[in-house]
Design a protein around this motif. Structure first.
Motif, short mmCIF file in Angstrom:
data_model
loop_
_atom_site.label_atom_id
_atom_site.label_comp_id
_atom_site.label_asym_id
_atom_site.label_seq_id
_atom_site.Cartn_x
_atom_site.Cartn_y
_atom_site.Cartn_z
N PHE B 46 38.51 34.28 43.82
CA PHE B 46 37.98 35.36 44.91
C PHE B 46 38.97 35.01 45.98
CE2 PHE B 46 33.36 35.42 43.60
CZ PHE B 46 33.60 36.52 42.51
N GLY B 50 44.38 36.35 44.61
CA GLY B 50 43.76 36.14 43.17
C GLY B 50 43.64 34.76 42.80
N TYR B 115 53.23 42.22 48.96
CA TYR B 115 52.98 41.07 49.76
C TYR B 115 54.51 40.94 50.76
CZ TYR B 115 48.83 39.71 47.66
OH TYR B 115 47.57 39.90 47.09
N ILE B 273 32.02 37.67 36.60
CA ILE B 273 32.92 37.70 37.53
C ILE B 273 34.40 37.75 36.55
CG2 ILE B 273 31.78 36.42 39.15
CD1 ILE B 273 33.09 33.93 38.14
N VAL B 274 35.45 38.07 36.95
CA VAL B 274 36.81 38.16 36.17
C VAL B 274 37.54 36.87 36.47
CG1 VAL B 274 38.98 39.23 36.02
CG2 VAL B 274 36.84 40.66 36.45
N GLY B 305 41.91 34.81 39.03
CA GLY B 305 41.49 36.02 38.23
C GLY B 305 42.10 37.27 38.15
N ASN B 306 43.69 36.86 38.04
CA ASN B 306 44.63 37.71 37.87
C ASN B 306 44.84 37.96 36.10
OD1 ASN B 306 44.97 38.29 40.60
ND2 ASN B 306 46.40 36.98 40.67
N ASP B 308 45.58 41.07 32.98
CA ASP B 308 45.91 42.22 32.58
C ASP B 308 44.66 42.86 31.71
OD1 ASP B 308 46.93 44.58 31.55
OD2 ASP B 308 48.82 43.88 30.93
N LEU B 309 43.97 44.04 32.54
CA LEU B 309 42.73 44.50 31.79
C LEU B 309 43.15 45.34 30.71
CD1 LEU B 309 40.80 45.56 35.05
CD2 LEU B 309 40.38 43.42 33.61
#
Lengths: 316, 316
Positions: B46, B50, B115, B273-274, B305-306, B308-309
């Motif tokens: 979080f 990430g 960013y 959570i991812v 939590g990064n 690649d879905l």
């Protein structure tokens, strides 16, 4: 009709406090920028049994007298409500029977049994289900707890919106998904008693838009076996929940299947939390209606996080 | 060697406070039961960008004098550190250049640019990378910020363990993954200053077990292009981080690729959570070593939590 009141929600909050989580309210700047609003996410995906259903189930089960409780509880469900009733009954130390279509996914059976519930299977279809439930009630004398057409269940679900309002500060609007309408009805109760200026919006899949059509028609219009990825939202309203949708909900916002999947993925990627498609319906509705919520403080109820990781909707 | 101290971690906490999240510490009864211990999960998934890398990057960037800062910052990274430096530089309003292998995934480039960082690509391989960085430094005069072989970066990463110890109450142990060793070194600093009785364990993929072998050998053993799903843990220790692994880490625990994937999935399913595979390495190490942690209060750092879905490790 036994219509619950705001006092019932307050009573529910006391009653279920020891048995459910006070889930966090998260914010997210990136999603807020996309929506053009300040968003407050009530994370019921972190709730016991992975969904807000634990609230209504606990309120119903713990509202029983000791005499009633001895006979146990029963319900029908192919989803989160079944697990929630099994969980609540386990907390009270009483028996629960969950009627489930034999076509349900194995993890659903495992979930109910994991919480100590007894599973009774039936062929799929409303008729078979009702017969199976009737047989269970006749055999056991159990107290039937409907997934949403029940004043205690609605009051219990109302504690979710109440906590959101208590923790987020003033909200201009709350958006929650609507299926059978237990959550949205409870949310209306919470807002009307705690923050009457807060508008309540319901969010619904276009492909299961019975609440939208019912509100427009002024009477309940039932869906005929709707198909949507938001499988928690397939049920149609009943008179008790239609009452709240008709009289308290400002508007029912509908979203497409693609909008649901995109919103679900966006939340996973940006917020790093796992939400189920039904939760994404509310997020999608806010992202789709920028003009409606522009500059506002908007609460979104993320209803649950029970997904099959082997069958994600964006998988090829 | 400029070895950072506990005071540097305290100073870092003040310095980076306005720029990073104080992430929550979550508990989970089901995972605790599986581990036979009380688990406290520090949720850097979080965190800004990430991942915990935002901490070290912000501490390094905000430790620069105004004079130094004018020349900007540069680093090499194919992962979270690059985004973290770009983020930190953006917060300070200075230029950042991130050298990345041109084979990196597109979202990594987009992340850095999102960013406000400048991306300079190079062919894959250590030699090409070092040449590219040297060229950037010569051209811009920028301050180079190494991903982990840097006292400010280590002190910044130490704020993660410090917060965990401040928020979770007494912990018998903290388990964090080790790659290049910035996080584990900072964690050792935090524990040594705030809670000397707390043991620090490093967790590492079997397939990238250079820290384990280095500790055993008493000198740095480098991995030769290790292959592991935990792509954030491929780097080898440097003298500064080896110092902490050799002298402060109680043990380096290794886990298989399957154990990593199983732990990752378990966290997604139970905690909703991812987390990325590198985070799961620490979880897997705790689940694998029940006897070591039996009945203890154990902190686990979930590093990021990064993911690649579209390419989840359990997809067929």
């Amino acid at each position: 009709m036994d219509i619950p009141t705001f006092d019932d929600v307050l009573a529910a909050q006391d009653r279920i406090g020891p048995h459910v989580h006070r889930t966090p309210v998260l914010t997210n700047g990136q999603l807020g920028d996309l929506a053009g609003a300040s968003l407050f996410f009530k994370c019921e995906n972190f709730q016991k049994v992975g969904a807000f259903k634990a609230r209504g189930a606990c309120n119903a089960v713990f509202s029983l007298t000791d005499e009633e409780a001895k006979r146990g509880v029963a319900t029908h469900s192919s989803g989160n409500h079944g697990q929630a009733i099994a969980y609540a009954a386990g907390r009270r130390g009483i028996h629960s029977t969950i009627v489930m279509p034999k076509t349900a996914a194995k993890p659903k059976f495992d979930g109910v049994r994991g919480y100590g519930g007894e599973v009774v299977t039936c062929p799929p279809g409303t008729r078979s289900r009702e017969e199976a439930v009737a047989a269970v009630l006749e055999r056991t004398g159990a107290n039937f707890i409907h997934p949403f057409d029940d004043a205690h269940v609605i009051a219990g679900q109302g504690t979710c919106g109440l906590e959101l309002l208590q923790d987020a500060g003033h909200l201009d609007a709350i958006v929650a998904p609507v299926g059978g309408g237990g959550l949205i009805s409870g949310t209306c109760l919470a807002a009307s008693g705690f923050s009457p200026a807060t508008k309540v919006y319901a969010a619904e899949p276009e492909q299961a838009d019975d609440a939208c059509r019912s509100k427009r028609a002024g009477h309940i219009v039932e869906d005929d076996a709707p198909q949507t990825i938001a499988d928690g939202l397939k049920a149609s309203l009943k008179p008790l929940t239609f009452h709240f949708v008709a009289n308290h909900v400002s508007e029912v916002l509908t979203v497409s299947e693609k909008e649901i999947v995109d919103a679900m993925r966006l939340v996973w990627e940006r917020m790093k939390i796992v939400i189920e498609p039904s939760s994404a319906v509310a997020v999608a509705a806010v992202l789709k209606n920028r003009e409606l919520f522009a500059g506002q403080r908007v609460g979104i109820i993320l209803t649950g996080g029970n997904v099959d990781l082997d069958r994600l909707p964006w998988a090829g």
